[in-house]
Design a protein around this motif. Structure first.
Motif, PDB file in Angstrom:
ATOM      1  N   ARG A 186      -9.360  38.775  -7.431  1.00 33.39           N
ATOM      2  CA  ARG A 186      -9.515  38.885  -5.904  1.00 33.39           C
ATOM      3  C   ARG A 186      -7.925  37.889  -5.477  1.00 33.39           C
ATOM      4  NH1 ARG A 186      -8.010  34.402  -3.556  1.00 33.39           N
ATOM      5  NH2 ARG A 186      -9.775  32.368  -4.428  1.00 33.39           N
ATOM      6  N   PRO A 232      -1.198  36.989  -5.926  1.00 37.34           N
ATOM      7  CA  PRO A 232      -0.826  36.078  -6.620  1.00 37.34           C
ATOM      8  C   PRO A 232      -0.739  36.685  -8.750  1.00 37.34           C
ATOM      9  CG  PRO A 232      -1.005  34.409  -5.323  1.00 37.34           C
ATOM     10  CD  PRO A 232      -1.867  35.403  -4.995  1.00 37.34           C
ATOM     11  N   TYR A 262      -3.138  43.228  -6.724  1.00 39.06           N
ATOM     12  CA  TYR A 262      -4.662  43.321  -5.370  1.00 39.06           C
ATOM     13  C   TYR A 262      -5.206  43.610  -4.724  1.00 39.06           C
ATOM     14  CZ  TYR A 262      -8.096  40.767  -3.130  1.00 39.06           C
ATOM     15  OH  TYR A 262      -9.181  40.679  -2.129  1.00 39.06           O
ATOM     16  N   HIS A 263      -4.146  44.096  -3.607  1.00 38.07           N
ATOM     17  CA  HIS A 263      -4.610  44.632  -2.201  1.00 38.07           C
ATOM     18  C   HIS A 263      -4.579  46.094  -2.906  1.00 38.07           C
ATOM     19  CE1 HIS A 263      -3.255  40.517  -0.716  1.00 38.07           C
ATOM     20  NE2 HIS A 263      -4.277  40.939   0.390  1.00 38.07           N
ATOM     21  N   ILE A 266      -8.721  36.145   5.689  1.00 43.65           N
ATOM     22  CA  ILE A 266      -8.748  34.276   4.640  1.00 43.65           C
ATOM     23  C   ILE A 266     -10.204  33.933   4.489  1.00 43.65           C
ATOM     24  CG2 ILE A 266      -6.775  33.165   3.987  1.00 43.65           C
ATOM     25  CD1 ILE A 266      -4.415  34.402   4.316  1.00 43.65           C
ATOM     26  N   GLY A 278      -5.591  29.320  -5.412  1.00 44.40           N
ATOM     27  CA  GLY A 278      -5.823  28.680  -3.695  1.00 44.40           C
ATOM     28  C   GLY A 278      -5.077  29.718  -2.359  1.00 44.40           C
ATOM     29  N   THR A 324       3.089  23.722   1.456  1.00 43.69           N
ATOM     30  CA  THR A 324       3.744  24.174   1.374  1.00 43.69           C
ATOM     31  C   THR A 324       3.803  25.203   2.176  1.00 43.69           C
ATOM     32  OG1 THR A 324       1.998  25.155   0.110  1.00 43.69           O
ATOM     33  CG2 THR A 324       3.068  23.816  -1.176  1.00 43.69           C
ATOM     34  N   VAL A 325       4.665  25.496   2.965  1.00 35.21           N
ATOM     35  CA  VAL A 325       5.057  27.191   3.621  1.00 35.21           C
ATOM     36  C   VAL A 325       5.994  27.986   3.181  1.00 35.21           C
ATOM     37  CG1 VAL A 325       6.202  27.650   5.935  1.00 35.21           C
ATOM     38  CG2 VAL A 325       4.485  25.634   5.869  1.00 35.21           C
ATOM     39  N   HIS A 326       5.559  29.353   3.497  1.00 31.40           N
ATOM     40  CA  HIS A 326       5.952  30.127   1.906  1.00 31.40           C
ATOM     41  C   HIS A 326       7.518  30.762   3.702  1.00 31.40           C
ATOM     42  CE1 HIS A 326       3.256  30.791  -0.741  1.00 31.40           C
ATOM     43  NE2 HIS A 326       4.012  29.943  -1.497  1.00 31.40           N
ATOM     44  N   GLN A 338       4.312  34.299   9.000  1.00 34.43           N
ATOM     45  CA  GLN A 338       3.214  35.210   8.616  1.00 34.43           C
ATOM     46  C   GLN A 338       1.901  34.562   9.420  1.00 34.43           C
ATOM     47  OE1 GLN A 338       5.062  32.895   7.473  1.00 34.43           O
ATOM     48  NE2 GLN A 338       5.310  33.158   4.814  1.00 34.43           N
ATOM     49  N   GLU A 385       6.758  39.942   1.692  1.00 35.91           N
ATOM     50  CA  GLU A 385       6.265  40.063   3.056  1.00 35.91           C
ATOM     51  C   GLU A 385       7.146  39.766   4.081  1.00 35.91           C
ATOM     52  OE1 GLU A 385       3.332  36.958   2.414  1.00 35.91           O
ATOM     53  OE2 GLU A 385       4.511  35.807   2.333  1.00 35.91           O
TER      54      GLU A 385
END
Ligand code: USQ
Length: 406
Positions: free
Chosen positions: A101, A104, A189-190, A218, A244, A261-263, A268, A332
């Motif tokens: 699931r 990453p 995965y998706h 999520i 995570g 940890t903001v991507h 998003q 993304e």
């Protein structure tokens, strides 16, 4: 009901098995324990200390007098074992969580892509195939994902699975149809969950299988009413860069004084649901099966939407944590809007747990309690979506090579 919970040792599977057992159902977990093997492969462990599945079910029996049965089966590979088990037990319903699931993890390497596709698609197809072969009319409830819809901003709300379209005929008239919402996966995965949707559509149409697909957002949180009953019933809690998920990661990061940890810009927008609501939704879905011959029943299993940077800001205000603005390892949309229809579960009586209900601080408490188990070096998300992105990934969000912490 006699219910088979496939993948019942996992993050949502385990609390679901407990919740349904508590509600009086006869629960049988089928699992290959792959999630535990992947922990070993990645060199990480759940933040919360987890006992073996046998020990967990023993404690549940000691606490409640209720039995949860366990069978070690790899659904993707052991078709005959699965078929024989189904033939012997003939469950009334099946909840299917038995898939890899993590997005990453599915993008880590060519091997991980192959594993995720082979595992997920074969597990689902083996199950459907066996139900037809055995003429078993069990209601199948599958854990799908909101990610099947994708995250493009089109200025319209996401419907529950089906989109009404008008098609121009050759005679110039317009005919109306409802089609599966166009799938737009953002990871391998998706993509497997999009492939699952087609398998379900075919088997419902061709063989009259009764199928419900839950497009879940999520999940955040860790405890449910039942996992609280004994320390050894505790749920798993993933904080590492592969497994995570964003909100739970931010909470543990705040608890161990690690920058959030903001991507990218954190623009998003994603859909969220608390673990307690997740297990309630599954029960509601089980109690409301589609009729034989109907199309696949689809629910959007989410309760609120948030932007990643807003979540980071909220947790930073709550805890004093710093925010790290990192290059995004994923391909993304940097910013997206997301409005989702979820009226079907609300109409069936779901009363959602909200982020503002104060549970966030409770999870920071869980995180603080087990913080001694965290390996800080496993916090960065380093699985890159493309070979171009890989060199840009920051392996050290704690600071040494970090451009911007605020
Ligand atoms: N993100 C960050 N920082 C992090 C981790 C994630 O900014 O430290 C961002 C990601 O780039 C992404 C968003 O947060 O934009 C969500 O990432 P996630 O890891 O929380 O969620 P995702 O990979 O989409 O997958 C999770 C579950 C999956 C489920 C899916 C529901 O692992 O099983 O299907 O959520 S949904 O996102 O609605 O498709």
């Amino acid at each position: 009901m006699k219910i088979a919970v496939l993948g019942g040792d996992g993050f949502v599977g385990w609390p679901t098995a407990l919740h349904l057992s508590d509600a009086g159902h006869d629960i049988h977990i089928l699992d290959n324990l792959s999630r535990r093997w992947i922990d070993t492969e990645l060199g990480v462990q759940s933040l919360t200390p987890m006992d073996s599945i046998q020990e967990r079910t023993r404690i549940w029996h000691a606490e409640t007098g209720r039995r949860i049965h366990f069978k070690l089966i790899d659904l993707a590979r052991d078709y005959e074992l699965l078929k024989n088990w189904l033939a012997e037990h003939r469950p009334d319903a099946i909840v299917h969580f038995a898939e890899q699931r993590a997005a990453p993890y599915s993008m880590k390497s060519d091997r991980h892509k192959n594993y995720t596709v082979n595992n997920n698609v074969n597990a689902t197809h083996n199950l459907l195939n066996a139900l037809v072969e055995l003429e078993l009319d069990a209601h199948l409830v599958h854990l799908g994902t909101m990610g099947v819809y994708g995250y493009s901003t089109i200025g319209a709300a996401i419907p529950e699975g089906y989109l009404a379209v008008g098609i121009e005929t050759m005679g110039g008239d317009t005919v109306s149809q409802e089609i599966l919402y166009p799938s737009n996966p953002g990871s391998v995965y998706h993509m497997t969950k999009c492939l699952d949707q087609l398998l379900f559509q075919f088997y419902a149409k061709n063989d009259g299988l009764r199928i419900t697909d839950l497009h879940q957002g999520i999940v955040w949180g860790t405890h449910t009413e039942q996992t609280r009953r004994h320390p050894q019933l505790i749920n798993r809690f993933d904080y590492d860069g592969d497994y995570g998920t964003v909100l739970n990661r931010f909470l543990i990061q705040a608890a161990i004084d690690y920058p959030l940890t903001v991507h990218g810009t954190g623009g998003q927008t994603r859909a969220f649901i608390h673990i307690q609501d997740s297990v309630r939704c599954i029960e509601l879905a089980l109690n409301n099966p589609p009729a034989r011959g109907n199309r696949v029943e689809i629910f959007n299993q989410m309760t609120e939407t948030h932007r990643v940077r807003d979540l980071a800001g909220m947790i930073a205000r709550m805890t004093g944590a710093k925010i790290a603005w990192l290059p995004n390892p994923r391909k993304e949309a940097a910013e997206n809007e997301l409005v989702v229809h979820n009226e079907k579960f609300l109409a069936l009586g779901l009363n959602p747990v909200r982020l503002e209900d104060g549970l966030l601080s409770e999870i920071v408490d869980v995180a603080k309690k087990f913080a001694y188990r965290v390996d800080r070096s496993r916090v960065p998300a380093v699985s890159a979506w493309t070979k171009d992105i890989a060199p840009l990934i920051n392996h050290d969000p704690e600071g040494k090579r970090l451009k911007s912490v605020s």
